[in-house]
Each structure stands twice: as C-alpha cells, then as structure tokens.
Design a protein around this motif. Structure first.
Motif, PDB file in Angstrom:
ATOM      1  N   LEU A 297       0.825  -1.160  -0.117  1.00 58.33           N
ATOM      2  CA  LEU A 297      -0.152   0.071  -0.002  1.00 58.33           C
ATOM      3  C   LEU A 297       0.681   1.268   0.025  1.00 58.33           C
ATOM      4  O   LEU A 297       0.473   2.211  -0.737  1.00 58.33           O
ATOM      5  N   ILE A 298       1.839   1.202   0.694  1.00 59.07           N
ATOM      6  CA  ILE A 298       3.031   2.308   0.523  1.00 59.07           C
ATOM      7  C   ILE A 298       3.377   2.373  -0.749  1.00 59.07           C
ATOM      8  O   ILE A 298       3.760   3.683  -1.075  1.00 59.07           O
ATOM      9  N   ALA A 299       3.835   1.498  -1.521  1.00 61.71           N
ATOM     10  CA  ALA A 299       4.237   1.460  -2.870  1.00 61.71           C
ATOM     11  C   ALA A 299       3.272   1.925  -3.864  1.00 61.71           C
ATOM     12  O   ALA A 299       3.506   2.949  -4.621  1.00 61.71           O
ATOM     13  N   SER A 300       1.995   1.945  -3.492  1.00 59.81           N
ATOM     14  CA  SER A 300       0.822   2.584  -4.272  1.00 59.81           C
ATOM     15  C   SER A 300       0.927   3.958  -4.169  1.00 59.81           C
ATOM     16  O   SER A 300       0.488   5.013  -4.879  1.00 59.81           O
ATOM     17  N   GLY A 301       0.976   4.492  -2.362  1.00 60.97           N
ATOM     18  CA  GLY A 301       1.002   5.678  -2.200  1.00 60.97           C
ATOM     19  C   GLY A 301       2.205   6.336  -2.618  1.00 60.97           C
ATOM     20  O   GLY A 301       1.894   7.925  -3.091  1.00 60.97           O
ATOM     21  N   LEU A 302       3.377   5.808  -3.265  1.00 58.53           N
ATOM     22  CA  LEU A 302       4.278   6.497  -3.629  1.00 58.53           C
ATOM     23  C   LEU A 302       4.115   7.059  -5.079  1.00 58.53           C
ATOM     24  O   LEU A 302       4.349   8.067  -5.420  1.00 58.53           O
ATOM     25  N   VAL A 303       3.233   6.017  -5.809  1.00 61.90           N
ATOM     26  CA  VAL A 303       2.806   6.312  -7.004  1.00 61.90           C
ATOM     27  C   VAL A 303       1.783   7.439  -6.977  1.00 61.90           C
ATOM     28  O   VAL A 303       1.918   8.694  -7.972  1.00 61.90           O
TER      29      VAL A 303
END
Length: 330
Positions: A297-303
């Motif tokens: 989820l943090i990776a999607s937040g980075l996008v």
C-alpha cells in the motif's frame, strides 16, 4: 545683518540613523534566516517522506511476483504475493478527469458571474458560500453522496444509457446501484468546485479595468468584453486553478471510499459499479493488511505521491509563465 544659508546650518547628528539602520539590518538578517530555515525544513520533510516511501516500496516490489505496473490483482497476502496498480491508476485518473470535465466549466461560470455580473450585494455573500464549501469535511461529502447522490443517480444512468449508450463509455452493461467511477467523478466535482472557483475569481478580478473599459468604449457587449479581455488574461490562471483542483481530486480518500463499490476490474463502461483509486484502496485495506500488504500500500502511495507532485509542479510552471501571478513584480 548677515543672511543664513542652508550651508550654515549645523549638520544633523548621524548617530540615530546609524542605530536605526543597524537595527534594520539585524531584523533583515533574522527574517532572512527564519525564511531560509523554513524553506530548508520544508524540503527536508518532503525528502524524508520521499525516502521513506521509496524504501518501503522497494521492499514490497522486490517480493511481488506480478508486474507492479500492469497487474490487475491485489493480493499481497497470497502465496506467492501478487499485486499491481493498474486498476488503481486507471480509476484514479478516470474519476479525476470526470470531475474536471464537470467542475471546471461550472466553476469558471460561477467565477465570471461573481466577478463581472452579480451586484455587489449578491457577489460577496455568494463568494462566501462557495468558499465555505471547501471547509466541509470529506467524510460529510461521502455520507451525503452515499445516502443522497447514489440512490438518485440511477435514473440519470438509465437516461445516459438510453441516449448515449452508443458511445460505449455511457453504456450500462451491469445491473447495480450507482456506485461507479462516474458517481465518484460527480462527487469529486462538487468537492473541487470551491477551489477552482475561488482561484479563477481572484484571477478575473485582476484584469486591468482599462482593457475592459476600452472594449466597452468600442461598443463591445458584456460577453464580448469577457471573451476579448477577461478570458485571455485569466487563461493561465484558470488552468493552474484547474490543476490545483485536480491535485485535490487525485488524493481524495474518505468520500471515494464511502461511495465507490471497489473491484479490481478495468472497464470503460463508467456507469458500471466497481473500480478503485489509490487513496480508497489504502484507506480500505491498510488496517487489515500484514507487513508486506502495508508495504504494498505504501508503494501505491508512492505512485500517488509522484502523480500529485507532477500535477502541482505543472500548475506552478503555468503560473510562472505570467509575471502577474508569479509574484515576480512584488
């Protein structure tokens, strides 16, 4: 009797002036230091957020058995873990575009009415009411959308399907309530309306009065004055206001999570229920996710973080093209 000339007058003591100048220089140095420190602190905070998101994202992507950019599924707790942002990116961009298409023309119309058409007694209260919409919490918008907007949009969806279904985009192929990306776009349009309206109104009020009066003197109508003087002057301001609203729409969370019926399917039929956005997916799954799920989820937040920075950076570039808005003459 000898006459007194200005050169015979005693000189003014320089001590108080030197003290005042010294005090002013000290104040300037303090203000410069505080301003510079605030700017550096902001950059440090942004860099820290970016570093944290990048580090946790790298951990998640290294364990992903699918393609993070093109995979439609979201199952970081599976064996093997497979997750991707294709559906989330599509839903975020599409719902934001729908919101912009609906909100920007209405916001520009309201801004023109307040700045050039409405009487002063009406313009001030109307501007206050529009600005007050920005203070409403997003969860209130979400509750209103779920209880009032969704039930009454079914008739509109059927009408769009009947008369515009040939466009494929407004063809309704699934039976269900109006918990779709189209509904999310309408709700986001209402939420970003005060931002776009407020900035556009201030830009229109900065149009030089001489330009408008010259057009009126040449016999132009009110609409011709708007078309020849106001809109050309405020074009870049309206574009930057629209992009600021787009940044708000991209990151909206609770309102979207309350209205949307999430599913990991990409469909160009905007009236069909389903879809997903970055913010909605993070809000819905963060509490129940395991360690790898939170990193995903943090990776999607980075996008989403990068996407929002790009949008706001583009808005700043557009503003900088016009010295009237950039503060270069201040």
């Amino acid at each position: 009797m000898a006459s007194t000339t200005p050169t015979d007058l005693p000189p003014v003591p320089p001590a108080p002036l030197e003290k005042s100048a010294s005090t002013g220089r000290a104040g300037d140095k303090i203000f410069l230091g505080l301003s510079r420190g605030s700017g550096i602190l902001l950059l440090v905070i942004m860099a820290s957020i970016a570093a944290f998101l990048t580090y946790r994202s790298a951990i998640a992507i290294s364990k992903d058995e699918g393609n993070f950019l093109t995979t439609f599924d979201w199952n970081p707790a599976g064996d093997p873990p497979v997750f991707g942002i294709a559906v989330l990116l599509f839903g975020t961009v599409v719902s934001s575009i729908v919101a912009m298409v609906i909100a920007v023309p209405i916001a520009v119309g309201i801004a023109l009415f307040i700045s050039h058409y409405a009487p002063r007694r009406l313009a001030a209260p109307l501007a206050y009411v529009v600005d007050l919409l920005a203070a409403v919490p997003s969860i209130i918008y979400g509750i209103w959308g779920a209880l009032c907007l969704v039930p009454y949009l079914e008739g509109l969806n059927l009408w769009l399907d009947e008369f515009l279904g040939w466009t494929y985009v407004f063809e309704k192929t699934e039976i269900g309530v109006a918990r779709s990306l189209f509904t999310v776009g309408i709700l986001l349009a209402i939420m970003i309306l005060p931002i776009v309206t407020s900035v556009s109104r201030e830009v229109f009020l900065q149009v030089p009065k001489m330009n408008e009066e010259a057009a009126l003197a040449l016999g132009a109508t009110r609409w011709e004055v708007i078309k020849m003087s106001v809109l050309p002057f405020g074009r870049s301001g309206v574009i930057s206001a629209s992009m600021l609203g787009l940044g708000r729409a991209l990151g909206e969370t609770m309102a979207v999570a309350t209205v949307l019926s999430p599913s990991f399917v990409i469909s160009l039929h905007l009236l069909n229920p389903g879809g997903g956005t970055f913010a909605q997916n993070i809000a819905a799954k963060f509490d129940e996710a395991n360690e790898l799920g939170r990193d995903a989820l943090i990776a999607s937040g980075l996008v989403l973080f990068v996407l929002t920075l790009l949008v706001n950076g583009a808005a700043r570039l557009i503003i900088a093209r016009r010295k009237e808005y950039s503060g270069a003459n201040a």
